[in-house]
Design a protein around this motif. Sequence first.
Motif, mmCIF file in Angstrom:
data_model
loop_
_atom_site.group_PDB
_atom_site.id
_atom_site.type_symbol
_atom_site.label_atom_id
_atom_site.label_comp_id
_atom_site.label_asym_id
_atom_site.label_seq_id
_atom_site.Cartn_x
_atom_site.Cartn_y
_atom_site.Cartn_z
ATOM 1 N N SER A 149 0.668 -0.868 -0.015
ATOM 2 C CA SER A 149 0.044 -0.239 0.186
ATOM 3 C C SER A 149 0.832 1.350 -0.542
ATOM 4 N N ILE A 152 -1.671 9.303 -0.128
ATOM 5 C CA ILE A 152 -2.170 9.155 -0.352
ATOM 6 C C ILE A 152 -1.198 10.047 -1.707
ATOM 7 N N LEU A 155 -0.032 8.125 -4.148
ATOM 8 C CA LEU A 155 -1.088 8.257 -5.194
ATOM 9 C C LEU A 155 -0.793 8.768 -6.241
ATOM 10 N N VAL A 223 -3.700 3.272 0.449
ATOM 11 C CA VAL A 223 -4.094 3.354 -0.385
ATOM 12 C C VAL A 223 -3.463 2.074 -1.140
ATOM 13 N N GLN A 228 -5.163 1.809 -5.789
ATOM 14 C CA GLN A 228 -4.341 2.274 -6.922
ATOM 15 C C GLN A 228 -4.760 2.433 -7.917
ATOM 16 N N ILE A 232 -6.366 5.427 -9.738
ATOM 17 C CA ILE A 232 -6.014 5.680 -11.291
ATOM 18 C C ILE A 232 -6.579 5.898 -12.334
#
Length: 237
Positions: A149, A152, A155, A223, A228, A232
């Motif tokens: 993970s 953020i 990400l 995340v 993810q 995305i």
Amino acid sequence: MNELLKVNYDNDRITLSARELHEFLGIKSVFTTWFNRMCEYGFQESNDFLPILEESSGGRPLTDYEITLDMAKEIAMIQRSDKGKEVRQYFLELERRWNSPEAVMNRALEYSRKQVKALMEEKQGLIEENNQLKPKALFADAVSASNESILIGQLAKLIRQNGYEIGQNRLFEWMRENEYLIKKGERYNQPTQKSMDLGLFEVKERTNTNPDGSTRITLTTKVTGKGQVYFINKFLS
């Protein structure tokens, strides 16, 4: 070097507890008032600090802030006290060691080892399937194959790399407005029940021991691989 304050080495940066810094500096005003006053110097949430929920020795919930080393150095300088000078020198030494060639090389090698391991664990069937997909699907499947993970902020970088311009602060705001993260209260910026049901986030819990022997719990939102892919594709579409 004596450890004046406990620091955390995570995600390629150094952070520490604002409450512990407040206690070390011997600030007489209450923590919340002091921290709000420090934020008036231009520090920004997500960039310089993150709110975390911890439990006091008496079982009461308390809000702490995980602050960056740069923010801690500036706060120490603002105090203009012997304690402030002492802890700032301590932070400068931590930074010097963190940026030494040996430390930088070790972090780079560790990152490379993780990347090689992830590639070797990919299944041949997934590789063949990916060859038939569009570039964005290639990336999405690669992420879903990972067990790691990410934060953020990381990400946001991945989304930018795939062609959609967005920064960390805007992504936090978008997630709150779209009910993926909680907007206010003690669980601010933690996943909503909707997000958890979808498997988009996980909350990492870490227990730290304070100098007085009490413990505090740090909650960090990350995340998942599924999350993810979800976010995305949502931005790319």
